[in-house]
Design a protein around this motif. Sequence first.
Motif, PDB file in Angstrom:
ATOM      1  N   GLU A 160       9.853  60.650   0.863  1.00 34.99           N
ATOM      2  CA  GLU A 160      10.184  59.818  -0.287  1.00 34.99           C
ATOM      3  C   GLU A 160      11.555  59.171  -0.117  1.00 34.99           C
ATOM      4  O   GLU A 160      11.740  57.983  -0.419  1.00 34.99           O
ATOM      5  CB  GLU A 160      10.143  60.660  -1.565  1.00 34.99           C
ATOM      6  CG  GLU A 160       8.744  61.137  -1.939  1.00 34.99           C
ATOM      7  CD  GLU A 160       8.745  62.007  -3.178  1.00 34.99           C
ATOM      8  OE1 GLU A 160       9.798  62.083  -3.853  1.00 34.99           O
ATOM      9  OE2 GLU A 160       7.701  62.618  -3.481  1.00 34.99           O
ATOM     10  N   LYS A 161      12.522  59.951   0.386  1.00 34.99           N
ATOM     11  CA  LYS A 161      13.862  59.382   0.578  1.00 34.99           C
ATOM     12  C   LYS A 161      13.860  58.345   1.692  1.00 34.99           C
ATOM     13  O   LYS A 161      14.535  57.311   1.592  1.00 34.99           O
ATOM     14  CB  LYS A 161      14.872  60.488   0.880  1.00 34.99           C
ATOM     15  CG  LYS A 161      16.280  59.948   1.043  1.00 34.99           C
ATOM     16  CD  LYS A 161      17.342  61.015   0.995  1.00 34.99           C
ATOM     17  CE  LYS A 161      18.739  60.373   1.025  1.00 34.99           C
ATOM     18  NZ  LYS A 161      19.815  61.360   0.891  1.00 34.99           N
ATOM     19  N   LEU A 162      13.117  58.617   2.751  1.00 32.63           N
ATOM     20  CA  LEU A 162      13.045  57.676   3.867  1.00 32.63           C
ATOM     21  C   LEU A 162      12.471  56.338   3.415  1.00 32.63           C
ATOM     22  O   LEU A 162      12.936  55.272   3.852  1.00 32.63           O
ATOM     23  CB  LEU A 162      12.202  58.271   4.996  1.00 32.63           C
ATOM     24  CG  LEU A 162      12.049  57.443   6.267  1.00 32.63           C
ATOM     25  CD1 LEU A 162      13.406  57.124   6.882  1.00 32.63           C
ATOM     26  CD2 LEU A 162      11.164  58.176   7.274  1.00 32.63           C
ATOM     27  N   MET A 163      11.486  56.373   2.533  1.00 32.18           N
ATOM     28  CA  MET A 163      10.899  55.132   2.025  1.00 32.18           C
ATOM     29  C   MET A 163      11.941  54.285   1.306  1.00 32.18           C
ATOM     30  O   MET A 163      11.880  53.050   1.323  1.00 32.18           O
ATOM     31  CB  MET A 163       9.731  55.447   1.089  1.00 32.18           C
ATOM     32  CG  MET A 163       8.525  56.076   1.771  1.00 32.18           C
ATOM     33  SD  MET A 163       7.816  55.010   3.061  1.00 32.18           S
ATOM     34  CE  MET A 163       6.496  56.075   3.663  1.00 32.18           C
ATOM     35  N   ASP A 187      11.853  56.476  16.507  1.00 35.71           N
ATOM     36  CA  ASP A 187      11.609  57.860  16.902  1.00 35.71           C
ATOM     37  C   ASP A 187      11.480  58.722  15.657  1.00 35.71           C
ATOM     38  O   ASP A 187      12.429  58.852  14.874  1.00 35.71           O
ATOM     39  CB  ASP A 187      12.752  58.366  17.780  1.00 35.71           C
ATOM     40  CG  ASP A 187      12.493  59.757  18.320  1.00 35.71           C
ATOM     41  OD1 ASP A 187      11.904  59.870  19.404  1.00 35.71           O
ATOM     42  OD2 ASP A 187      12.879  60.738  17.651  1.00 35.71           O
ATOM     43  N   ALA A 188      10.320  59.312  15.465  1.00 36.91           N
ATOM     44  CA  ALA A 188      10.032  60.073  14.250  1.00 36.91           C
ATOM     45  C   ALA A 188      10.983  61.241  14.054  1.00 36.91           C
ATOM     46  O   ALA A 188      11.562  61.413  12.967  1.00 36.91           O
ATOM     47  CB  ALA A 188       8.581  60.563  14.285  1.00 36.91           C
ATOM     48  N   ARG A 189      11.145  62.046  15.093  1.00 39.87           N
ATOM     49  CA  ARG A 189      11.949  63.253  14.936  1.00 39.87           C
ATOM     50  C   ARG A 189      13.406  62.929  14.627  1.00 39.87           C
ATOM     51  O   ARG A 189      14.047  63.614  13.814  1.00 39.87           O
ATOM     52  CB  ARG A 189      11.860  64.115  16.201  1.00 39.87           C
ATOM     53  CG  ARG A 189      10.506  64.746  16.452  1.00 39.87           C
ATOM     54  CD  ARG A 189      10.130  65.765  15.381  1.00 39.87           C
ATOM     55  NE  ARG A 189      11.139  66.770  15.196  1.00 39.87           N
ATOM     56  CZ  ARG A 189      11.266  67.881  15.951  1.00 39.87           C
ATOM     57  NH1 ARG A 189      10.425  68.082  16.955  1.00 39.87           N
ATOM     58  NH2 ARG A 189      12.218  68.760  15.717  1.00 39.87           N
ATOM     59  N   ASN A 190      13.953  61.897  15.250  1.00 40.76           N
ATOM     60  CA  ASN A 190      15.356  61.561  15.028  1.00 40.76           C
ATOM     61  C   ASN A 190      15.600  60.955  13.652  1.00 40.76           C
ATOM     62  O   ASN A 190      16.544  61.324  12.956  1.00 40.76           O
ATOM     63  CB  ASN A 190      15.848  60.607  16.121  1.00 40.76           C
ATOM     64  CG  ASN A 190      16.413  61.340  17.314  1.00 40.76           C
ATOM     65  OD1 ASN A 190      17.501  61.892  17.254  1.00 40.76           O
ATOM     66  ND2 ASN A 190      15.656  61.381  18.396  1.00 40.76           N
ATOM     67  N   VAL A 191      14.759  60.015  13.244  1.00 38.91           N
ATOM     68  CA  VAL A 191      15.011  59.325  11.978  1.00 38.91           C
ATOM     69  C   VAL A 191      14.633  60.196  10.781  1.00 38.91           C
ATOM     70  O   VAL A 191      15.373  60.266   9.796  1.00 38.91           O
ATOM     71  CB  VAL A 191      14.282  57.972  11.938  1.00 38.91           C
ATOM     72  CG1 VAL A 191      14.496  57.294  10.591  1.00 38.91           C
ATOM     73  CG2 VAL A 191      14.800  57.069  13.065  1.00 38.91           C
ATOM     74  N   TRP A 200       5.951  59.266   9.718  1.00 33.80           N
ATOM     75  CA  TRP A 200       6.514  58.137  10.447  1.00 33.80           C
ATOM     76  C   TRP A 200       5.558  56.945  10.455  1.00 33.80           C
ATOM     77  O   TRP A 200       5.957  55.795  10.262  1.00 33.80           O
ATOM     78  CB  TRP A 200       6.847  58.569  11.886  1.00 33.80           C
ATOM     79  CG  TRP A 200       7.649  57.578  12.659  1.00 33.80           C
ATOM     80  CD1 TRP A 200       7.303  56.967  13.821  1.00 33.80           C
ATOM     81  CD2 TRP A 200       8.963  57.085  12.350  1.00 33.80           C
ATOM     82  NE1 TRP A 200       8.303  56.125  14.263  1.00 33.80           N
ATOM     83  CE2 TRP A 200       9.340  56.192  13.368  1.00 33.80           C
ATOM     84  CE3 TRP A 200       9.848  57.324  11.307  1.00 33.80           C
ATOM     85  CZ2 TRP A 200      10.550  55.532  13.383  1.00 33.80           C
ATOM     86  CZ3 TRP A 200      11.066  56.662  11.309  1.00 33.80           C
ATOM     87  CH2 TRP A 200      11.418  55.776  12.329  1.00 33.80           C
ATOM     88  N   THR A 201       4.299  57.217  10.656  1.00 32.74           N
ATOM     89  CA  THR A 201       3.303  56.154  10.654  1.00 32.74           C
ATOM     90  C   THR A 201       3.247  55.474   9.278  1.00 32.74           C
ATOM     91  O   THR A 201       3.215  54.235   9.186  1.00 32.74           O
ATOM     92  CB  THR A 201       1.912  56.713  11.000  1.00 32.74           C
ATOM     93  OG1 THR A 201       1.967  57.271  12.327  1.00 32.74           O
ATOM     94  CG2 THR A 201       0.866  55.617  10.969  1.00 32.74           C
TER      95      THR A 201
END
Length: 371
Positions: A216-219, A187-191, A365-366
């Motif tokens: 960048e941090k998510l990556m 889920d894009a909004r949650n993560v 997210w994609t």
Amino acid sequence: MMKMLKRGVSLVLALIFSALLFTGCAMNGDAPQGQNTSSGDSGGEEKVLNIFTWATYFPDDILEEFTQQTGIKVQYSNFDSNEEMLMKLQASNGSDYDIVLASDYIIDMARKQELIAKLDKSQIPNFENINPDFQSKFYDENNEYTVPYSAGVPVLIYNPDLVNIPIQGYEDLWNPALNDSVVLMDDARNVIGLTLKTMGESFNTTDSDTLNQAKEKLMELKPNILALDYNTSYQKLINGEASVGYMFTSQAATALLENENLKVVYPKEGIGFGIDSCFIPVNAPHPSNAHQFLNFILDPQRSAHISEQTLYINCNQAATPYVEQSSLPDSVKNQVLTVPEDLLKDAEFIQDIGTDASELYQNIWTEFKQS
């Protein structure tokens, strides 16, 4: 004499039948547009209730009991997403369904489009059972349109037998010790939201520079991700594939039912919060039946039973004693179905952020999923 008596009785019956037909026509002529008054209760509605929500969200035995007590047949239709619900509601101008159960942000959008009817609380005496903590929210500030059904808080849940670091918040998900062992909801909004929270930002941030920093941090979290799973993330926690998960309340409860040694954490950076509520569309064909159903499910014992089945947080304060007495394990009741009040005060809803920002979230997210 018998023939004359029969003729007299027949004449009287004919006159009565004609009067009833005339009265019925007058009643139908005065009926609100879209309301079927062909048969049924004292309100003139047919004995039908059209419900629209996710599959199995209302327990079958609750629906069966409602039909047994009222004679009202429930016709249950499903949607897969809030957005699908809104599109169908728009297409019919709210005339196909009597009760819709959906999430807060989409209800806000439907209300602004005047697709929701105001409740007649005189028909819902059990409305007073609702916990004020779940009322007066952004999508229904004056509690005129909705009946809160259940609440959820996405939580962290981990297996202490597989984790040798303290888990206190979202930031811990980036710890290298969790390599290839974290399952997150797809889920894009949650993560992206939890990533923003580690940066001291809101779940609803729209600033593009801030969102690019979050990307960048998510990556950097990618090496720790075992799987992205929206519906069955708890399975990987149950079978030991994952050591830590970020999932919805009901999913965490399901995992705890299989392994009561799992630990639930309300992240120190702040929790997300969502409420699913019932509403009556503006042109509902059977509004009286809808009000009757809303009052029915707000009965304290029924409400507690619903929570036992759905494993979501109960919004009915009168049901609390029955939830506490339920057969659910204490690990579920204490860790998941009860959220500390001090946390609820600062909980943040995920809200509609507009088309441009939503598109940016989806692009991030994609890219994350394809990297």
